[in-house]
Design a protein around this motif. Structure first.
Motif, PDB file in Angstrom:
ATOM      1  N   GLN A   1     -27.009  -0.837  -7.671  1.00  0.00           N
ATOM      2  CA  GLN A   1     -27.393  -2.222  -7.487  1.00  0.00           C
ATOM      3  C   GLN A   1     -28.156  -2.373  -6.180  1.00  0.00           C
ATOM      4  O   GLN A   1     -27.964  -1.616  -5.261  1.00  0.00           O
ATOM      5  CB  GLN A   1     -26.149  -3.107  -7.416  1.00  0.00           C
ATOM      6  CG  GLN A   1     -25.548  -3.410  -8.763  1.00  0.00           C
ATOM      7  CD  GLN A   1     -24.430  -4.435  -8.657  1.00  0.00           C
ATOM      8  OE1 GLN A   1     -23.911  -4.714  -7.606  1.00  0.00           O
ATOM      9  NE2 GLN A   1     -24.047  -4.987  -9.785  1.00  0.00           N
ATOM     10  N   SER A  93     -29.287 -13.704  -4.562  1.00  0.00           N
ATOM     11  CA  SER A  93     -29.685 -13.651  -5.969  1.00  0.00           C
ATOM     12  C   SER A  93     -31.176 -13.952  -6.055  1.00  0.00           C
ATOM     13  O   SER A  93     -31.800 -14.382  -5.078  1.00  0.00           O
ATOM     14  CB  SER A  93     -28.890 -14.643  -6.821  1.00  0.00           C
ATOM     15  OG  SER A  93     -29.241 -15.968  -6.504  1.00  0.00           O
ATOM     16  N   TYR A  97     -31.812 -17.014 -12.051  1.00  0.00           N
ATOM     17  CA  TYR A  97     -30.625 -16.367 -12.598  1.00  0.00           C
ATOM     18  C   TYR A  97     -29.658 -16.127 -11.453  1.00  0.00           C
ATOM     19  O   TYR A  97     -30.022 -15.564 -10.441  1.00  0.00           O
ATOM     20  CB  TYR A  97     -31.068 -15.076 -13.257  1.00  0.00           C
ATOM     21  CG  TYR A  97     -30.002 -14.127 -13.677  1.00  0.00           C
ATOM     22  CD1 TYR A  97     -30.271 -12.766 -13.722  1.00  0.00           C
ATOM     23  CD2 TYR A  97     -28.735 -14.559 -14.044  1.00  0.00           C
ATOM     24  CE1 TYR A  97     -29.309 -11.872 -14.129  1.00  0.00           C
ATOM     25  CE2 TYR A  97     -27.779 -13.669 -14.433  1.00  0.00           C
ATOM     26  CZ  TYR A  97     -28.070 -12.325 -14.481  1.00  0.00           C
ATOM     27  OH  TYR A  97     -27.124 -11.431 -14.871  1.00  0.00           O
ATOM     28  N   ASN A  98     -28.434 -16.561 -11.607  1.00  0.00           N
ATOM     29  CA  ASN A  98     -27.516 -16.639 -10.476  1.00  0.00           C
ATOM     30  C   ASN A  98     -26.626 -15.443 -10.252  1.00  0.00           C
ATOM     31  O   ASN A  98     -25.692 -15.526  -9.467  1.00  0.00           O
ATOM     32  CB  ASN A  98     -26.640 -17.878 -10.633  1.00  0.00           C
ATOM     33  CG  ASN A  98     -27.418 -19.142 -10.364  1.00  0.00           C
ATOM     34  OD1 ASN A  98     -28.434 -19.123  -9.695  1.00  0.00           O
ATOM     35  ND2 ASN A  98     -26.930 -20.242 -10.891  1.00  0.00           N
ATOM     36  N   LYS A  99     -26.868 -14.331 -10.918  1.00  0.00           N
ATOM     37  CA  LYS A  99     -26.084 -13.126 -10.649  1.00  0.00           C
ATOM     38  C   LYS A  99     -26.136 -12.846  -9.152  1.00  0.00           C
ATOM     39  O   LYS A  99     -27.207 -12.749  -8.551  1.00  0.00           O
ATOM     40  CB  LYS A  99     -26.675 -11.953 -11.415  1.00  0.00           C
ATOM     41  CG  LYS A  99     -26.239 -10.566 -10.956  1.00  0.00           C
ATOM     42  CD  LYS A  99     -27.023  -9.531 -11.732  1.00  0.00           C
ATOM     43  CE  LYS A  99     -26.872  -8.153 -11.141  1.00  0.00           C
ATOM     44  NZ  LYS A  99     -27.696  -7.164 -11.908  1.00  0.00           N
TER      45      LYS A  99
ATOM     46  N   TYR B  33     -19.642 -15.818 -15.325  1.00  0.00           N
ATOM     47  CA  TYR B  33     -19.789 -14.495 -14.723  1.00  0.00           C
ATOM     48  C   TYR B  33     -18.418 -13.847 -14.543  1.00  0.00           C
ATOM     49  O   TYR B  33     -17.444 -14.524 -14.221  1.00  0.00           O
ATOM     50  CB  TYR B  33     -20.433 -14.593 -13.335  1.00  0.00           C
ATOM     51  CG  TYR B  33     -21.768 -15.285 -13.307  1.00  0.00           C
ATOM     52  CD1 TYR B  33     -21.844 -16.675 -13.314  1.00  0.00           C
ATOM     53  CD2 TYR B  33     -22.950 -14.559 -13.267  1.00  0.00           C
ATOM     54  CE1 TYR B  33     -23.061 -17.319 -13.303  1.00  0.00           C
ATOM     55  CE2 TYR B  33     -24.180 -15.199 -13.237  1.00  0.00           C
ATOM     56  CZ  TYR B  33     -24.224 -16.575 -13.260  1.00  0.00           C
ATOM     57  OH  TYR B  33     -25.442 -17.207 -13.238  1.00  0.00           O
ATOM     58  N   TYR B  35     -16.747 -10.758 -12.202  1.00  0.00           N
ATOM     59  CA  TYR B  35     -16.921  -9.861 -11.066  1.00  0.00           C
ATOM     60  C   TYR B  35     -15.627  -9.066 -10.884  1.00  0.00           C
ATOM     61  O   TYR B  35     -14.547  -9.485 -11.305  1.00  0.00           O
ATOM     62  CB  TYR B  35     -17.189 -10.640  -9.769  1.00  0.00           C
ATOM     63  CG  TYR B  35     -18.484 -11.407  -9.723  1.00  0.00           C
ATOM     64  CD1 TYR B  35     -18.560 -12.710 -10.201  1.00  0.00           C
ATOM     65  CD2 TYR B  35     -19.641 -10.843  -9.173  1.00  0.00           C
ATOM     66  CE1 TYR B  35     -19.742 -13.436 -10.142  1.00  0.00           C
ATOM     67  CE2 TYR B  35     -20.831 -11.558  -9.108  1.00  0.00           C
ATOM     68  CZ  TYR B  35     -20.865 -12.851  -9.596  1.00  0.00           C
ATOM     69  OH  TYR B  35     -22.052 -13.560  -9.523  1.00  0.00           O
ATOM     70  N   PHE B  45     -20.685  -7.378  -9.533  1.00  0.00           N
ATOM     71  CA  PHE B  45     -21.024  -8.066 -10.768  1.00  0.00           C
ATOM     72  C   PHE B  45     -20.702  -7.179 -11.971  1.00  0.00           C
ATOM     73  O   PHE B  45     -20.978  -5.965 -11.972  1.00  0.00           O
ATOM     74  CB  PHE B  45     -22.513  -8.407 -10.762  1.00  0.00           C
ATOM     75  CG  PHE B  45     -23.061  -8.836 -12.090  1.00  0.00           C
ATOM     76  CD1 PHE B  45     -23.776  -7.946 -12.882  1.00  0.00           C
ATOM     77  CD2 PHE B  45     -22.856 -10.121 -12.549  1.00  0.00           C
ATOM     78  CE1 PHE B  45     -24.286  -8.331 -14.106  1.00  0.00           C
ATOM     79  CE2 PHE B  45     -23.363 -10.523 -13.777  1.00  0.00           C
ATOM     80  CZ  PHE B  45     -24.085  -9.627 -14.559  1.00  0.00           C
ATOM     81  N   TYR B  48     -22.683 -11.302 -17.360  1.00  0.00           N
ATOM     82  CA  TYR B  48     -23.106 -12.703 -17.290  1.00  0.00           C
ATOM     83  C   TYR B  48     -23.236 -13.245 -18.712  1.00  0.00           C
ATOM     84  O   TYR B  48     -23.819 -12.594 -19.581  1.00  0.00           O
ATOM     85  CB  TYR B  48     -24.441 -12.794 -16.560  1.00  0.00           C
ATOM     86  CG  TYR B  48     -25.270 -14.025 -16.832  1.00  0.00           C
ATOM     87  CD1 TYR B  48     -26.522 -13.928 -17.430  1.00  0.00           C
ATOM     88  CD2 TYR B  48     -24.816 -15.285 -16.454  1.00  0.00           C
ATOM     89  CE1 TYR B  48     -27.294 -15.046 -17.664  1.00  0.00           C
ATOM     90  CE2 TYR B  48     -25.592 -16.414 -16.678  1.00  0.00           C
ATOM     91  CZ  TYR B  48     -26.836 -16.288 -17.281  1.00  0.00           C
ATOM     92  OH  TYR B  48     -27.595 -17.408 -17.497  1.00  0.00           O
ATOM     93  N   ASP B  56     -26.960 -10.159 -19.692  1.00  0.00           N
ATOM     94  CA  ASP B  56     -26.874  -9.123 -18.671  1.00  0.00           C
ATOM     95  C   ASP B  56     -25.467  -8.531 -18.672  1.00  0.00           C
ATOM     96  O   ASP B  56     -24.514  -9.184 -18.234  1.00  0.00           O
ATOM     97  CB  ASP B  56     -27.222  -9.680 -17.287  1.00  0.00           C
ATOM     98  CG  ASP B  56     -27.355  -8.590 -16.225  1.00  0.00           C
ATOM     99  OD1 ASP B  56     -27.832  -8.898 -15.129  1.00  0.00           O
ATOM    100  OD2 ASP B  56     -26.978  -7.431 -16.500  1.00  0.00           O
ATOM    101  N   LYS B  57     -25.385  -7.306 -19.144  1.00  0.00           N
ATOM    102  CA  LYS B  57     -24.120  -6.567 -19.140  1.00  0.00           C
ATOM    103  C   LYS B  57     -24.216  -5.375 -18.197  1.00  0.00           C
ATOM    104  O   LYS B  57     -23.390  -4.453 -18.266  1.00  0.00           O
ATOM    105  CB  LYS B  57     -23.793  -6.042 -20.540  1.00  0.00           C
ATOM    106  CG  LYS B  57     -23.819  -7.069 -21.643  1.00  0.00           C
ATOM    107  CD  LYS B  57     -23.532  -6.410 -22.991  1.00  0.00           C
ATOM    108  CE  LYS B  57     -23.619  -7.414 -24.124  1.00  0.00           C
ATOM    109  NZ  LYS B  57     -23.358  -6.789 -25.444  1.00  0.00           N
ATOM    110  N   GLN B 103     -21.677 -21.309  -7.947  1.00  0.00           N
ATOM    111  CA  GLN B 103     -20.719 -20.638  -8.804  1.00  0.00           C
ATOM    112  C   GLN B 103     -19.323 -21.001  -8.309  1.00  0.00           C
ATOM    113  O   GLN B 103     -19.005 -20.812  -7.138  1.00  0.00           O
ATOM    114  CB  GLN B 103     -20.918 -19.124  -8.765  1.00  0.00           C
ATOM    115  CG  GLN B 103     -22.188 -18.684  -9.464  1.00  0.00           C
ATOM    116  CD  GLN B 103     -22.284 -17.191  -9.600  1.00  0.00           C
ATOM    117  OE1 GLN B 103     -21.286 -16.483  -9.698  1.00  0.00           O
ATOM    118  NE2 GLN B 103     -23.509 -16.684  -9.610  1.00  0.00           N
TER     119      GLN B 103
END
Lengths: 112, 114
Positions: A1, A93, A97-99, B33, B35, B45, B48, B56-57, B103
């Motif tokens: 990541q 982020s 998109y809020n990841k 989400y 986490y 993460f 999502y 998104d995996k 969030q």
């Protein structure tokens, strides 16, 4: 990541002092930078957030300073109080998109 | 509801067993989400959801991990054949589907694999 690097790992401050926590990021596509506060046994809670179009944002005793060219941002807690003792996480982020990509956290202890 | 809730709050299981962790998001929050937070570390993460689809995996660590969501409601994270390295706090968060939307996190499920 993609990484967000946070320092220091732990911080001890006297009551009334200023607590400063720093974060650095790599991905220039990041456009949202929140700080979260976490107390033991609880989930993180949003403290304050900033976007890269401003260099500073202040909410009460909490201020985010943002340096886009250096890809760094920091949290300043003014007049630190024992009740501020918690773990603080920076995050980032990109796009709509809020990841969130989180830093490793800073454990803050404010001594009376 | 008043906030994001998660159950159970604590789960102790034996290596090799399957576990299911539940998340109830804030009503009206389209985004959800998951986490993972290992002891003394930041949040990683996992997955999502936008509604009941998971675009998104990418954060799921292995095929032992899966998750589903019913509409814009409850989500379940399943870990099959648990391993000791799965021990962590699993946190769920929900938000509106807006850029930069806050969030809201639940209290987490602390999973211990013996």
């Amino acid at each position: 990541q993609q990484q967000v690097k946070q320092s220091p790992q732990s911080l001890i401050v006297q009551k009334g002092g200023i607590s400063i926590i720093n974060c650095a990021y790599e991905n220039t596509a990041f456009d949202y930078f929140p700080w979260y506060q976490q107390f033991p046994g609880k989930g993180p809670a949003l403290l304050i957030a900033i976007r890269p179009d401003v260099s500073e944002k202040k909410e009460g005793r909490f201020t985010i300073s943002f340096n886009k060219s250096a890809k760094q941002f920091s949290l300043h807690i003014m007049d630190s109080q024992p009740g501020d003792s918690a773990t603080y996480f920076c995050a980032a982020s990109k796009g709509g998109y809020n990841k969130l990509i989180f830093g490793a956290g800073t454990r803050l202890a404010v001594h009376p | 509801g008043a906030g994001v809730s998660q159950s159970p709050s604590n789960k102790v299981t034996e290596k090799g067993k399957d576990v299911e962790l539940r998340c109830d998001p804030i009503s009206g929050h389209t985004a959800l989400y998951w986490y993972r937070q290992r002891l003394g570390q930041g949040l990683e993460f996992l997955i999502y959801f936008q509604g009941n689809s998971a675009p998104d995996k990418s954060g799921l660590p292995s095929d032992r991990f899966s998750a589903e969501r019913t509409g814009e409601s409850v989500s379940t994270l399943t870990i099959q054949r648990t391993q000791q390295e799965d021990s962590a706090v699993y946190l769920c968060a929900s938000s509106l589907l807006l850029a930069g939307a806050e969030q809201f996190f639940g209290p987490g499920t602390r999973l211990t694999v013996l």
